[in-house]
Design an enzyme around this catalytic site. Structure first.
Site, PDB file in Angstrom:
ATOM      1  N   ALA A   1      23.466  -8.764  53.118  1.00 22.55           N
ATOM      2  CA  ALA A   1      22.153  -9.183  52.608  1.00 22.55           C
ATOM      3  C   ALA A   1      21.654 -10.483  53.214  1.00 22.55           C
ATOM      4  CB  ALA A   1      22.204  -9.311  51.084  1.00 22.55           C
ATOM      5  N   ASP A   2      22.550 -11.298  53.760  1.00 22.70           N
ATOM      6  CA  ASP A   2      22.134 -12.582  54.311  1.00 22.70           C
ATOM      7  C   ASP A   2      22.759 -12.777  55.691  1.00 22.70           C
ATOM      8  OD1 ASP A   2      20.952 -15.069  54.529  1.00 22.70           O
ATOM      9  OD2 ASP A   2      22.450 -16.110  53.310  1.00 22.70           O
ATOM     10  N   LEU A   3      22.434 -11.864  56.592  1.00 18.62           N
ATOM     11  CA  LEU A   3      22.993 -11.930  57.938  1.00 18.62           C
ATOM     12  C   LEU A   3      22.298 -13.037  58.718  1.00 18.62           C
ATOM     13  CD1 LEU A   3      25.032 -10.565  59.842  1.00 18.62           C
ATOM     14  CD2 LEU A   3      23.165  -9.119  60.667  1.00 18.62           C
TER      15      LEU A   3
END
Length: 224
Positions: A151-153
């Site tokens: 979700a937070d690449l």
């Protein structure tokens, strides 16, 4: 909690003050809520869940409690444990916990094993780092091929240790069902590209482009 740590574990491990000088704040990433910890079972990372962006300006670390199965630290622990057991390059999860705040809210924490010698991808911004970026692209492709959504690449959540590349911080991560198609993969890569532009803003444009091209070569080649 991972079974191998049960004998040594204490709930106090989730409190950075318990560790005193053995806990050192993580200065890169972590939103000011993560610590490197030297523990009896080795070097760990303690992370307290916190929001970023606009929501974080109003409610920093509290989440609405809707049942233990939906506690964010437990969800991340389960995903990490699954990936780690399957041989994916992720940190080994040690323990996850939460604390109720009144009746509607909770705060969450997770402890993982620290990856020895790891540094964020942003530390590899020289012209001699193309191989590292290609390896990073291959690493991300491996997760995408397994339909693992991060979700937070961003650059800070891709770590390099020697010749190995790891992904960390799987809060809100999940396995994407086949029925949802593949659009999420392109969106994930787009998010990372924006992070590269932001985090490497002081790098020459042509060099930054070469680094990104190396990443995409690794991604499109599946790491080959």
């Amino acid at each position: 909690m991972a079974r191998s740590y049960v004998a040594d574990f204490s709930e106090q491990w989730f409190n950075p003050e318990f560790w005193a000088e053995r806990a050192v704040p993580v200065t890169k990433g972590g939103r000011g809520s993560a610590w490197f910890v030297h523990s009896p079972v080795g070097d760990l990372v303690l992370r307290q869940f916190s929001r970023g962006g606009l929501p974080g300006r109003f409610i920093r670390s509290e989440y609405v409690y809707t049942g233990e199965d939906r506690v964010r630290s437990f969800a991340e622990f389960r995903l990490l444990d699954q990936l780690y057991r399957q041989g994916f390059p992720v940190p080994e999860p040690v323990a996850a916990g939460y604390q109720r705040q009144a009746s509607l809210f909770y705060r969450a924490s997770i402890i993982i094993r620290r990856i020895p010698g790891a540094a964020p991808l942003t530390d590899y911004s020289g012209a001699d780092c193309l191989r590292v970026w290609k390896a990073a692209g291959g690493c991300v492709r491996r997760f995408h091929d397994a339909r693992v959504y991060h979700a937070d690449l961003n650059c800070m959540n891709i770590l390099v240790a020697g010749r190995a590349v790891y992904l960390i911080d799987f809060d809100r991560g999940k396995i994407v069902p086949l029925m949802q198609g593949d659009r999420w993969k392109a969106e994930n890569i787009g998010r990372l590209q924006r992070s590269v532009t932001k985090c490497l803003g002081d790098v020459d444009d042509s060099l930054r482009l070469r680094l990104w091209q190396a990443f995409m070569a690794g991604y499109e080649g599946g790491g080959q």
